[in-house]
Design a protein around this motif. Sequence first.
Motif, PDB file in Angstrom:
ATOM      1  N   LEU A  96      -3.619  12.527  10.636  1.00 43.47           N
ATOM      2  CA  LEU A  96      -4.491  12.656   9.474  1.00 43.47           C
ATOM      3  C   LEU A  96      -3.918  11.934   8.256  1.00 43.47           C
ATOM      4  CD1 LEU A  96      -5.457  16.433   9.790  1.00 43.47           C
ATOM      5  CD2 LEU A  96      -6.705  14.445  10.634  1.00 43.47           C
ATOM      6  N   PHE A  97      -4.829  11.374   7.496  1.00 43.14           N
ATOM      7  CA  PHE A  97      -4.488  10.658   6.258  1.00 43.14           C
ATOM      8  C   PHE A  97      -3.758  11.612   5.294  1.00 43.14           C
ATOM      9  CE2 PHE A  97      -5.880   9.299   1.925  1.00 43.14           C
ATOM     10  CZ  PHE A  97      -5.238   8.072   1.904  1.00 43.14           C
ATOM     11  N   GLY A  98      -2.570  11.209   4.899  1.00 42.80           N
ATOM     12  CA  GLY A  98      -1.805  11.998   3.926  1.00 42.80           C
ATOM     13  C   GLY A  98      -1.020  13.150   4.542  1.00 42.80           C
ATOM     14  N   GLU A  99      -1.247  13.421   5.841  1.00 39.08           N
ATOM     15  CA  GLU A  99      -0.554  14.551   6.471  1.00 39.08           C
ATOM     16  C   GLU A  99       0.705  14.065   7.175  1.00 39.08           C
ATOM     17  OE1 GLU A  99      -1.215  17.779   6.201  1.00 39.08           O
ATOM     18  OE2 GLU A  99      -2.866  17.253   4.854  1.00 39.08           O
ATOM     19  N   LYS A 146       6.225   2.080   0.764  1.00 42.59           N
ATOM     20  CA  LYS A 146       7.393   2.705   0.143  1.00 42.59           C
ATOM     21  C   LYS A 146       7.409   4.215   0.320  1.00 42.59           C
ATOM     22  CE  LYS A 146       8.699  -0.523  -3.429  1.00 42.59           C
ATOM     23  NZ  LYS A 146       8.957  -0.734  -4.857  1.00 42.59           N
ATOM     24  N   HIS A 147       6.312   4.752   0.861  1.00 45.62           N
ATOM     25  CA  HIS A 147       6.164   6.210   0.879  1.00 45.62           C
ATOM     26  C   HIS A 147       6.096   6.810   2.271  1.00 45.62           C
ATOM     27  CE1 HIS A 147       5.337   5.689  -3.372  1.00 45.62           C
ATOM     28  NE2 HIS A 147       4.450   4.772  -3.051  1.00 45.62           N
ATOM     29  N   ILE A 148       6.110   5.960   3.310  1.00 38.97           N
ATOM     30  CA  ILE A 148       5.836   6.473   4.668  1.00 38.97           C
ATOM     31  C   ILE A 148       6.971   7.330   5.228  1.00 38.97           C
ATOM     32  CG2 ILE A 148       4.143   4.714   5.288  1.00 38.97           C
ATOM     33  CD1 ILE A 148       6.315   3.103   6.620  1.00 38.97           C
ATOM     34  N   MET A 176       0.845  -1.193   0.000  1.00 36.91           N
ATOM     35  CA  MET A 176       0.000   0.000   0.000  1.00 36.91           C
ATOM     36  C   MET A 176       0.887   1.253   0.000  1.00 36.91           C
ATOM     37  SD  MET A 176      -3.519   0.756   2.172  1.00 36.91           S
ATOM     38  CE  MET A 176      -3.057  -0.338   3.441  1.00 36.91           C
ATOM     39  N   TYR A 177       1.181   1.795   1.219  1.00 31.61           N
ATOM     40  CA  TYR A 177       1.992   3.012   1.249  1.00 31.61           C
ATOM     41  C   TYR A 177       3.383   2.768   1.826  1.00 31.61           C
ATOM     42  CZ  TYR A 177      -2.271   5.497   0.070  1.00 31.61           C
ATOM     43  OH  TYR A 177      -3.392   5.944  -0.581  1.00 31.61           O
ATOM     44  N   THR A 233       4.408   9.761   6.762  1.00 32.28           N
ATOM     45  CA  THR A 233       2.977   9.702   6.448  1.00 32.28           C
ATOM     46  C   THR A 233       2.480   8.302   6.831  1.00 32.28           C
ATOM     47  OG1 THR A 233       3.609   9.250   4.159  1.00 32.28           O
ATOM     48  CG2 THR A 233       2.871  11.474   4.666  1.00 32.28           C
ATOM     49  N   ILE A 234       1.188   8.183   6.992  1.00 33.32           N
ATOM     50  CA  ILE A 234       0.608   6.979   7.599  1.00 33.32           C
ATOM     51  C   ILE A 234       0.616   5.786   6.638  1.00 33.32           C
ATOM     52  CG2 ILE A 234      -1.829   7.276   6.981  1.00 33.32           C
ATOM     53  CD1 ILE A 234      -2.423   6.893  10.067  1.00 33.32           C
ATOM     54  N   ASN A 235       0.676   4.580   7.196  1.00 31.23           N
ATOM     55  CA  ASN A 235       0.707   3.356   6.370  1.00 31.23           C
ATOM     56  C   ASN A 235      -0.687   2.720   6.307  1.00 31.23           C
ATOM     57  OD1 ASN A 235       0.682   2.686   9.088  1.00 31.23           O
ATOM     58  ND2 ASN A 235       1.981   0.885   8.864  1.00 31.23           N
ATOM     59  N   TYR A 288      -5.117   3.467   4.790  1.00 30.19           N
ATOM     60  CA  TYR A 288      -5.944   4.250   3.875  1.00 30.19           C
ATOM     61  C   TYR A 288      -6.878   5.234   4.579  1.00 30.19           C
ATOM     62  CZ  TYR A 288      -9.382   0.538   4.763  1.00 30.19           C
ATOM     63  OH  TYR A 288     -10.226  -0.363   5.357  1.00 30.19           O
ATOM     64  N   ARG A 289      -6.680   5.401   5.869  1.00 30.36           N
ATOM     65  CA  ARG A 289      -7.417   6.447   6.577  1.00 30.36           C
ATOM     66  C   ARG A 289      -6.578   6.933   7.746  1.00 30.36           C
ATOM     67  NH1 ARG A 289     -11.291   4.216  10.865  1.00 30.36           N
ATOM     68  NH2 ARG A 289     -10.395   2.174  11.286  1.00 30.36           N
ATOM     69  N   GLY A 290      -6.956   8.062   8.307  1.00 30.34           N
ATOM     70  CA  GLY A 290      -6.253   8.558   9.476  1.00 30.34           C
ATOM     71  C   GLY A 290      -6.607   7.714  10.686  1.00 30.34           C
TER      72      GLY A 290
END
Lengths: 131, 352
Positions: free
Chosen positions: A84-87, A4-6, A1-2, A29-31, A33-35
């Motif tokens: 928060l998701f994406g923050e 590689k980007h956290i 999911m995320y 950033t969070i691993n 799909y929601r905060g």
Amino acid sequence: MYDKHILTDEGCRSVWENGKKVGYAVNLTINYYRGLPLCCVDQISLEVDGQPVDPNTMYLQHQGREYHYPDIFTDDFPTDFYWLFGEKLRVVVRQDGGIDQGRHHVRLTLGTRRSYTPTMIDVCEKVLTFA
Amino acid sequence: MKTDHDIKLGVSLYSYQDNYYFKKHDLEGCIAAVAGSGAEGFEIFPESMIPEWPYISDRFIDWFNGIKIRYNLECVCVDHFSDTRMWKNRNLTDDELFERSVLYIKAAAKLGASAIRLLHEEHLGSVNFFNRDYHLVNAEIAERLLPVCAEYNVMMALECHAPTTIDDPCHEPYLEAAERLGLPFVGLQADFSSYEYCVSSADIGMYTRRGGTAELLNFFRDSQREAYFNGRPFVYDDIEPTIEKMKPNEVDRQFLAFHTRRRSSMPASYDVLRDYASKLVYIHGKFYDIDETGQVDNIDYPKVMQALVDGGYKGYICSEFEGNRRMNDAGWCDEIEYVRKHQELMRKCLGR
């Protein structure tokens, strides 16, 4: 999911006070799909250039608040303070002398507890340039 | 664009999660993408795209209502979660789980949505898949929520997700409670994951990039497709000797363990879907990938959609794109384009 980007490459730098380096910061950033409430974070572990970071030196900053990392594991930690998701969640490591400017190998292990699945642990490693 | 069709098409904002996470679009941008796809409604995950959650201000609602007018869309559904494990030292009690659920019902009413997608105990079937020592909202808690739903006029949509199906008896206690109390505020929500006839190529790609053997994974998928298009169940025992000859590596073994939980499989019945269609309250149009002919590559959309038309379904089908989480390890996944194609496919199936 995320996974590689956290560990983001944004805002990596030493933290200064009165002309001196007192620590350094990375942004996560969070691993998921929601905060999630911050009390759902089970683990944030950092290794910089192969050396584990002492969790007692870590401070989490998000939405204008700061928490000493060990405090998020206390039973009465606020449950409605969301990552928060994406923050970005800013992690400040307090360390006299900060970090040498330049490229460093950073390894993040992030564990978050979900409502209906087991804790998800993701590892992300990057070479980041610190300002 | 609002229509007077019985079957209305919407988009779950879950579909655009990477656009939001990586800040290509904010909430308004994602809602604009819904409007641009030709849909007339959307579903929202409050913890993902409403930063104020769980206490939504009037100021946000005023902005949100303006957005709905600007894009001529309605908010169809709010996704409910059962955060039983949100505290570190213990699980939420049933009273606390009830209270948290009330937050979602009130939020749905404020946002103008007529339904919440209920994350209920049987979400992943009656099998205790994750060896959980806690429960999600179960039939007893759902029963306590029914009067609250009645007060706020919000339906609890019971997502019938694979490995369950809409006719799985595990959903009955919820429906019986509504019947017994005379409060018809819980109903079945079909999720197209029940109609998958093979693994999606999105999964094949993800496992291949993790180190799986493309030839072996594709052989597995091709065997599933062959079984489906010949009208028979896929029986893993039939191909297991061949798979073993191909010497699966560790990643292949992980893939096989997950996808052969049921040794024999076929998509849920289209006839049952037709028979239940008029009773369904909501639908997730799940998909992972779309092939070069514009079809979802592992769900027979023309058959699924025809069953819903023949059975007289009235309500929303929201695109739920889940390919992003299977593709974004390889680079940017163009969610907006996938959803646009998916809406086009659904309209085509409906003769529009």
